[in-house]
Design an enzyme around this catalytic site. Structure first.
Site, PDB file in Angstrom:
ATOM      1  N   LYS A  48       0.840  -1.210   0.000  1.00 57.34           N
ATOM      2  CA  LYS A  48       0.000   0.000   0.000  1.00 57.34           C
ATOM      3  C   LYS A  48       0.869   1.253   0.000  1.00 57.34           C
ATOM      4  O   LYS A  48       0.553   2.246  -0.651  1.00 57.34           O
ATOM      5  CB  LYS A  48      -0.942  -0.031   1.218  1.00 57.34           C
ATOM      6  CG  LYS A  48      -2.007  -1.123   1.115  1.00 57.34           C
ATOM      7  CD  LYS A  48      -2.725  -1.377   2.436  1.00 57.34           C
ATOM      8  CE  LYS A  48      -3.642  -2.591   2.334  1.00 57.34           C
ATOM      9  NZ  LYS A  48      -4.233  -2.965   3.628  1.00 57.34           N
ATOM     10  N   GLN A  92      -4.310  -1.637   9.977  1.00 60.01           N
ATOM     11  CA  GLN A  92      -4.098  -2.931   9.344  1.00 60.01           C
ATOM     12  C   GLN A  92      -4.587  -4.050  10.276  1.00 60.01           C
ATOM     13  O   GLN A  92      -4.157  -4.145  11.414  1.00 60.01           O
ATOM     14  CB  GLN A  92      -2.598  -3.114   9.018  1.00 60.01           C
ATOM     15  CG  GLN A  92      -2.287  -4.377   8.245  1.00 60.01           C
ATOM     16  CD  GLN A  92      -2.937  -4.391   6.855  1.00 60.01           C
ATOM     17  OE1 GLN A  92      -2.847  -3.435   6.102  1.00 60.01           O
ATOM     18  NE2 GLN A  92      -3.622  -5.487   6.542  1.00 60.01           N
ATOM     19  N   ASP A 115     -11.014   2.671   4.421  1.00 62.75           N
ATOM     20  CA  ASP A 115     -11.253   1.230   4.262  1.00 62.75           C
ATOM     21  C   ASP A 115     -12.753   0.939   4.099  1.00 62.75           C
ATOM     22  O   ASP A 115     -13.144  -0.144   3.659  1.00 62.75           O
ATOM     23  CB  ASP A 115     -10.754   0.487   5.519  1.00 62.75           C
ATOM     24  CG  ASP A 115      -9.558  -0.411   5.233  1.00 62.75           C
ATOM     25  OD1 ASP A 115      -9.289  -0.681   4.050  1.00 62.75           O
ATOM     26  OD2 ASP A 115      -8.909  -0.834   6.201  1.00 62.75           O
TER      27      ASP A 115
END
Ligand code: NDP
Length: 282
Positions: A48, A92, A115
């Site tokens: 990412k 994460q 997200d």
């Protein structure tokens, strides 16, 4: 036809990079929170971060030991929530067992939740409200279908898997009453009866199970589009999907490979959400 997710994602990222390049002054910024030293999480963050560098998005990784208290992690997120220089916050997953993923996810400001996991954004997705963030993997699958010109409207999409991050939101997105969606969606799971018949009637089959090579050619309608979300590491170290690519590719009309299918699209959608968040706050 093999769908080249890597190429489609690179095209999207190049479009984002052009837009970011035209911004004078502060660039969009994405904050990553990494707890502990899980090698898979570290590898996802590296991927990412690389995409951020390629698109011109500033990335900052905040690393914490696995022993961090839930309250301290929440304070760190609250700090980023009010930081005017942070457009997106990504925690994460997975988190260590003593930290609640539900509480952490709900702590993130919905307007920085790139997200798309915060209940406010999940609710907006279900309502078809375009003001929220869509979760990256299902939105990446929608974009993959759109850019591959695979007809979705009126078609039967069968999704195997009902997780909150893939199966459920993908169903919500593809059934929306809007262009590029309007599908008839079936969501199957481990308790579904007659799975083979359900899948065989699908124009678009999405496998999101985490079960290596489960989908065989007898389950696939000839000419169907087969989207493989699964990422499974075999004992020999090889990555495979949930679809038996070698045999299913002989009957499918379109098929995504693993790696190089859905995975890169997930990252491209994260970059897109971060840029959108930037535009909303500037
Ligand atoms: P989960 O484990 O959360 O969910 C798996 C789902 O598959 C469950 O709903 C389960 O049913 C269903 N399932 C499992 N086995 C069967 C079976 N034999 N028949 C029917 N249904 C079955 O997984 P995720 O959604 O988190 O991930 C799925 C896969 O996608 C994984 O391989 C993951 O690594 C990958 N992934 C890839 C991403 C990408 O960017 N490419 C992003 C996210 C995930 P039940 O609910 O009944 O248990």
């Amino acid at each position: 036809m093999i769908i080249d997710g890597k190429k489609i994602a690179a095209d999207i990222q190049a479009e984002i990079a052009r837009q970011v390049d035209q911004i004078s002054g502060r660039k969009p910024s994405l904050a990553f929170i990494l707890v502990g030293d899980n090698p898979a999480s570290q590898s996802y963050i590296r991927g990412k971060k690389k995409a951020c560098a390629e698109t011109g998005i500033t990335s900052v990784v905040h690393e914490f030991p696995a022993s961090i208290a839930e309250g301290d992690l929440i304070l760190q997120i609250q700090r980023l929530n009010i930081d005017p220089l942070t457009d997106g916050i990504l925690v994460q997953l997975p988190l260590p067992p003593h930290i609640s993923e539900r509480i952490v996810t709900q702590t993130i400001d919905p307007d920085k939740d790139v997200d798309g996991f915060h209940p406010v954004n999940v609710g907006k997705m279900l309502l078809g409200d375009p003001g929220g963030f869509l979760p990256c993997t299902p939105n990446g699958i929608r974009a993959l279908l759109e850019r591959s010109r695979i007809p979705v409207e009126g078609k039967h999409v069968a999704i195997v898997g009902r997780s909150n991050i893939v199966g459920k939101p993908l169903a919500a997105i593809l059934m929306q009453k809007k262009a590029g969606c309007n599908a008839t969606v079936t969501v199957a799971h481990s308790k579904s009866e007659g799975l083979k018949q359900i899948l065989h009637s699908a124009d678009i089959l999405v496998a999101a199970m985490g079960s290596p090579l489960f989908i065989k050619k007898e389950m696939v309608k000839p000419g169907a589009a087969v989207i493989d979300v699964g990422i499974n590491r075999m004992p020999n170290g090889k990555l495979v999907g949930d679809v038996d690519f070698d045999e299913v590719s002989k009957v499918a009309g379109w098929i995504t490979p693993v790696p190089g299918g859905v995975g890169p699209m997930t990252i491209a959608m994260l970059m897109q959400n971060t840029l959108e968040s930037y535009w909303k706050r500037t």
